[in-house]
Scaffold this active site. Structure first.
Site, PDB file in Angstrom:
ATOM      1  N   SER A 172      36.377  27.592  37.429  1.00  0.00           N
ATOM      2  CA  SER A 172      35.443  27.013  38.396  1.00  0.00           C
ATOM      3  C   SER A 172      35.928  25.633  38.811  1.00  0.00           C
ATOM      4  CB  SER A 172      34.061  26.833  37.756  1.00  0.00           C
ATOM      5  OG  SER A 172      33.669  27.935  36.992  1.00  0.00           O
ATOM      6  N   GLU A 173      36.750  25.564  39.848  1.00  0.00           N
ATOM      7  CA  GLU A 173      37.300  24.261  40.217  1.00  0.00           C
ATOM      8  C   GLU A 173      36.220  23.290  40.652  1.00  0.00           C
ATOM      9  OE1 GLU A 173      38.590  27.133  41.182  1.00  0.00           O
ATOM     10  OE2 GLU A 173      40.543  27.128  40.193  1.00  0.00           O
ATOM     11  N   HIS A 207      51.109  28.751  45.813  1.00  0.00           N
ATOM     12  CA  HIS A 207      51.579  27.923  44.709  1.00  0.00           C
ATOM     13  C   HIS A 207      52.631  26.912  45.162  1.00  0.00           C
ATOM     14  CE1 HIS A 207      49.725  31.250  42.550  1.00  0.00           C
ATOM     15  NE2 HIS A 207      49.829  30.598  41.417  1.00  0.00           N
ATOM     16  N   ILE A 233      42.789  23.841  44.645  1.00  0.00           N
ATOM     17  CA  ILE A 233      41.929  22.661  44.560  1.00  0.00           C
ATOM     18  C   ILE A 233      40.789  22.755  45.577  1.00  0.00           C
ATOM     19  CG2 ILE A 233      43.018  21.097  46.246  1.00  0.00           C
ATOM     20  CD1 ILE A 233      42.966  18.918  44.017  1.00  0.00           C
TER      21      ILE A 233
HETATM   22  C1  TPP Z   1      40.840  29.524  42.680  1.00  0.00           C
HETATM   23  C2  TPP Z   1      41.944  29.802  41.723  1.00  0.00           C
HETATM   24  N1  TPP Z   1      42.033  29.069  40.599  1.00  0.00           N
HETATM   25  C3  TPP Z   1      43.029  29.301  39.716  1.00  0.00           C
HETATM   26  C4  TPP Z   1      43.957  30.267  39.958  1.00  0.00           C
HETATM   27  C5  TPP Z   1      45.088  30.519  38.969  1.00  0.00           C
HETATM   28  N2  TPP Z   1      44.854  31.808  38.334  1.00  0.00           N
HETATM   29  C6  TPP Z   1      45.434  32.920  38.786  1.00  0.00           C
HETATM   30  S1  TPP Z   1      44.871  34.262  38.012  1.00  0.00           S
HETATM   31  C7  TPP Z   1      43.858  33.367  37.022  1.00  0.00           C
HETATM   32  C8  TPP Z   1      42.994  34.061  36.018  1.00  0.00           C
HETATM   33  C9  TPP Z   1      42.202  35.149  36.629  1.00  0.00           C
HETATM   34  O1  TPP Z   1      41.446  35.770  35.659  1.00  0.00           O
HETATM   35  P1  TPP Z   1      40.523  36.986  36.015  1.00  0.00           P
HETATM   36  O2  TPP Z   1      39.668  36.646  37.176  1.00  0.00           O
HETATM   37  O3  TPP Z   1      39.828  37.393  34.770  1.00  0.00           O
HETATM   38  O4  TPP Z   1      41.534  38.121  36.478  1.00  0.00           O
HETATM   39  P2  TPP Z   1      42.707  38.771  35.606  1.00  0.00           P
HETATM   40  O5  TPP Z   1      43.906  37.924  35.872  1.00  0.00           O
HETATM   41  O6  TPP Z   1      42.304  38.756  34.192  1.00  0.00           O
HETATM   42  O7  TPP Z   1      42.898  40.140  36.126  1.00  0.00           O
HETATM   43  C10 TPP Z   1      43.960  32.024  37.309  1.00  0.00           C
HETATM   44  C11 TPP Z   1      43.240  30.965  36.611  1.00  0.00           C
HETATM   45  C12 TPP Z   1      43.835  30.999  41.154  1.00  0.00           C
HETATM   46  N3  TPP Z   1      44.702  31.966  41.474  1.00  0.00           N
HETATM   47  N4  TPP Z   1      42.818  30.756  42.011  1.00  0.00           N
END
Ligand code: TPP
Ligand code: MG
Lengths: 359, 324
Positions: free
Chosen positions: B58-59, B128, B86
């Site tokens: 949760s940014e 990224h 962000i």
């Molecule tokens: C808004 C946002 N914050 C951070 C990220 C970096 N990030 C990519 S995947 C991820 C975890 C996602 O977890 P989940 O929603 O449980 O999906 P899963 O990867 O386990 O399938 C993060 C923190 C992102 N892509 N988007």
């Protein structure tokens, strides 16, 4: 059937137990051919996923988020969808893509680092992968609103992880859906982790499914390693959506068998024992046992399916690798409907520069 | 000790947390995992889960909650996993972080440091690789800092953590492990709002920051072989900008080239060129040039090199400048 499983009471829909035995009265009763098709899609998914990891290690594909363990969620859900339904994916959805008929070569091409792979072929209602977590959810709700406005009897599906349920977009999207009774099916692949952060760090609620209650529509938790449970819940939620009965939240309770991506090392934050425990609940194994009991699976069949999956995957890799890389024009042309003069100048300069054989 | 930028950042965090118990690190994967780039490695074991918090994904809440922490005197260091993520927190940053001092006539300040990796050049996934620093530089009240070396990373981060203003601390992913450098063991500050001349030359001034500094150095070395002396000014703090240092350099050299990986249009190059026009016009022997990212969406890895300014593009601009 969905309302029989109350997430607030800790109830979870499961059709197949770990020995592949179907619970009486819950089996969706699919024809044999469809059962086998589902199995074949699951195997293709696993084979294509393993291939992607191999390509990544060989430097032929970029950072990649593996889908192993999610085959039942992905194939069960997509197999229940209709051709007119829409899909708003996240980034770990290989089995959805394979089942919905997105060319695997395109999918590989994307993860090889080419934007052309994101161009959904005409006729498929699939939005591009959303990498900003949860951002696709309100978009799916908007598509649902448009379907209502256009009086289309379709459903709009979106997938996301357990981590995504912590984003504002998840809450805003589901709230919208409840208020406007949109034809959405929200499917959370709760794989217990968001990279290293465990599910307990995303919510103090006992289940993700129960969050639907607060938005005023049904939520159900299903065993995400049971393809028939996912299929059954999805079929009912999709039918409800198409017939104007509003949205549903499905929580598919599963496990991410691999690392988060090829840049991650899951051994840093979870135990081997835990992973082994889930290995025993493998979704493909379970469905295979079920098919075996129905006389739909034997070694010879397995061999054919494996071979056909391998061939399917190898063909896609060859096709993806034969594609040309993007040209400077490709990178500039789609920025606006018509290219502004400054961009034309930049493109010309880049081409002149490349013409000199330098970067 | 010889260390990478990752290690330098890690050491700065550890030393300041040791010194100041008001500092709390929070974000996704910063705890047990030590951060996806390992910048917070070891902090969880050393300072415990109350000071190194693995948060929900949760940014907006990571930054919003950090603001609330400052109300009660804490100095949070929220990490946003990548700059491309962000934006859910943009509302908190623009509408609150940047303005609280002004809105409350100084009663409430927001001494937090938002750390986030940024920039292209590592063949990462979509979202990224962007450098959207200019979005933040346009917001009054924010201090935007970008290190270009392990030494500066440690000193600038310590200065940021000690600053009473909110800092957006952008860490070039390309430089995290690119270069090792001798970094003093003891804590030290590299002053904010102060650019540095990192290479001296008499013929032109290159103004750059972050991951573009090593690229500019390569180009400068190539220019040297052609008998052209390029001075390089590392801006280090992008906003509020140290204009004096580069204006003085341009007055000396008479030529200026801005290099940034962000798109050209409305990038900081425009601000820098305008400043030179306002303050050093009569010293100029040539127009101010820019070598930047293209005005397009940052391409996926296969085509990233078509986007990213490389030494050859910079050298080409240097030659053009010298033709005047
Ligand atoms: C808004 C946002 N914050 C951070 C990220 C970096 N990030 C990519 S995947 C991820 C975890 C996602 O977890 P989940 O929603 O449980 O999906 P899963 O990867 O386990 O399938 C993060 C923190 C992102 N892509 N988007
Ligand atoms: Mg997850």
């Amino acid at each position: 059937m969905i309302e029989l499983f109350d997430p607030l009471k800790g109830e979870r829909l499961r059709v197949l137990d770990e020995t592949g035995e179907a619970a009486p009265g819950l089996d969706p009763g699919l024809p044999d051919a469809e059962l086998r098709a589902i199995y074949e899609r699951m195997l293709r998914t696993r084979t294509a996923d393993a291939k992607a990891l191999k390509l990544q290690r060989q430097g032929r594909l970029g950072t990649y988020p593996p889908s192993r363990g999610h085959e039942a969620c992905q194939v069960g859900l997509a197999s229940a969808m209709g051709r007119d339904d829409w899909f708003f994916p996240y980034f770990r959805d290989l089995g959805m893509y394979i089942t919905l008929g997105y060319p695997l070569a395109d999918y590989y091409h994307l993860w090889m680092g080419n934007e052309a792979g994101l161009r959904t072929p005409d006729g498929l209602n699939i939005y591009p992968i959303a990498i900003p977590v949860g951002s696709q959810i309100p978009q799916a709700v908007g598509a649902g609103l448009a379907a209502k406005y256009r009086k289309l009897r379709i459903a709009v599906v979106t997938t996301f992880g357990d981590g995504a349920t912590s984003e504002g977009d998840f809450h805003e999207g589901l709230n919208f859906a409840g208020v406007f009774r949109t034809p959405n099916v929200f499917v959370c692949l709760n794989n217990q982790f968001a990279i290293s952060v465990p599910r307990a760090r995303q919510t103090a609620a006992a289940t993700i499914a129960q969050k639907a209650v607060a938005y005023g529509f049904p939520g159900v938790q299903v065993d995400g390693n049971d393809v028939l449970a996912v299929y059954a819940a999805a079929r009912e939620a999709l039918a409800n959506a198409r017939s104007g009965q509003g949205p549903t939240l499905i929580e598919a309770y599963t496990y991410r068998m691999g690392d988060h991506t090829t840049s991650d090392d899951a051994a840093r934050y979870r135990s081997k024992e835990e992973v082994q425990e889930w290995e025993r609940r493998d979704p493909i194994l379970r469905f295979r046992l079920y098919l075996g009991k129905k006389g739909l699976w034997d070694e010879a069949y397995e061999k054919t399916v494996q071979e056909s999956a391998a061939e399917f995957v190898e063909k896609a890799v060859a096709e993806a690798e034969a594609r040309p890389a993007a040209t400077p024009e490709d990178l500039f042309t789609y920025t606006y409907a018509a290219m502004p003069p400054e961009l034309e100048a930049q493109l010309a300069e880049l081409k002149a520069f490349l013409g000199e054989g330098r970067r | 000790m010889i260390m990478t930028m990752v290690q330098a950042i890690n050491q700065a965090l550890a030393q300041e947390m040791e010194r100041d118990d008001r500092i709390i690190v929070l974000g996704q994967d910063v705890g047990r995992d030590g951060g996806v780039f390992r910048t917070t490695e070891g902090l969880f074991d050393r300072f415990g889960p109350e000071r190194v918090m693995d948060t929900p994904l949760s940014e907006s809440a990571i930054v919003g909650a950090s603001i609330g922490m400052t109300a009660l005197g804490l100095r949070p260091v929220p990490e946003v996993q990548f700059m491309g993520f962000i934006y859910p927190a943009f509302n908190q940053i623009v509408s609150h972080v940047a303005r609280l001092r002004n809105r409350t006539r100084g009663r409430f300040t927001v001494p937090l440091t938002i750390r986030t990796p940024y920039g292209a050049g590592v063949k990462a996934l979509e979202h990224h690789s962007e450098s959207t620093e200019a979005l933040f530089c346009q917001i009054p009240g924010l201090t935007v800092v970008v290190p270009s070396s392990p030494y500066d990373a440690k000193g600038l981060l310590i200065a940021s953590l000690r600053s009473d203003d909110p800092v957006i601390f952008l860490e070039p992913t390309k430089l995290y492990r690119a270069e090792k450098q001798e970094v003093p063991e003891e804590p030290y500050e590299v002053p904010l709002r102060r650019a540095a001349v990192v290479r001296e030359g008499k013929d032109l001034t290159i103004i750059a920051w972050g991951a573009m500094i090593p690229v500019a150095r390569q180009a400068a070395a190539a220019a040297q072989a052609e008998g052209i002396g390029a001075e390089i000014v590392d801006l280090r703090t992008l906003s509020p900008m140290d204009r004096e240092t580069f204006v003085a350099s341009v007055r000396k050299t008479g030529r200026a080239l801005v290099v940034h990986e962000a798109p050209k249009t409305c990038g900081l190059g425009a601000e820098i060129a305008a400043t030179i026009g306002e303050s050093a016009l009569l010293s100029l022997d040539a127009p101010v040039l820019r070598v930047t990212g293209q005005d397009i969406t940052v391409p996926l890895p296969k085509s990233e090199d078509l986007y990213y300014p490389g030494p050859e593009r910079i050298l080409r601009a240097i030659r053009r400048l010298m033709e005047y």
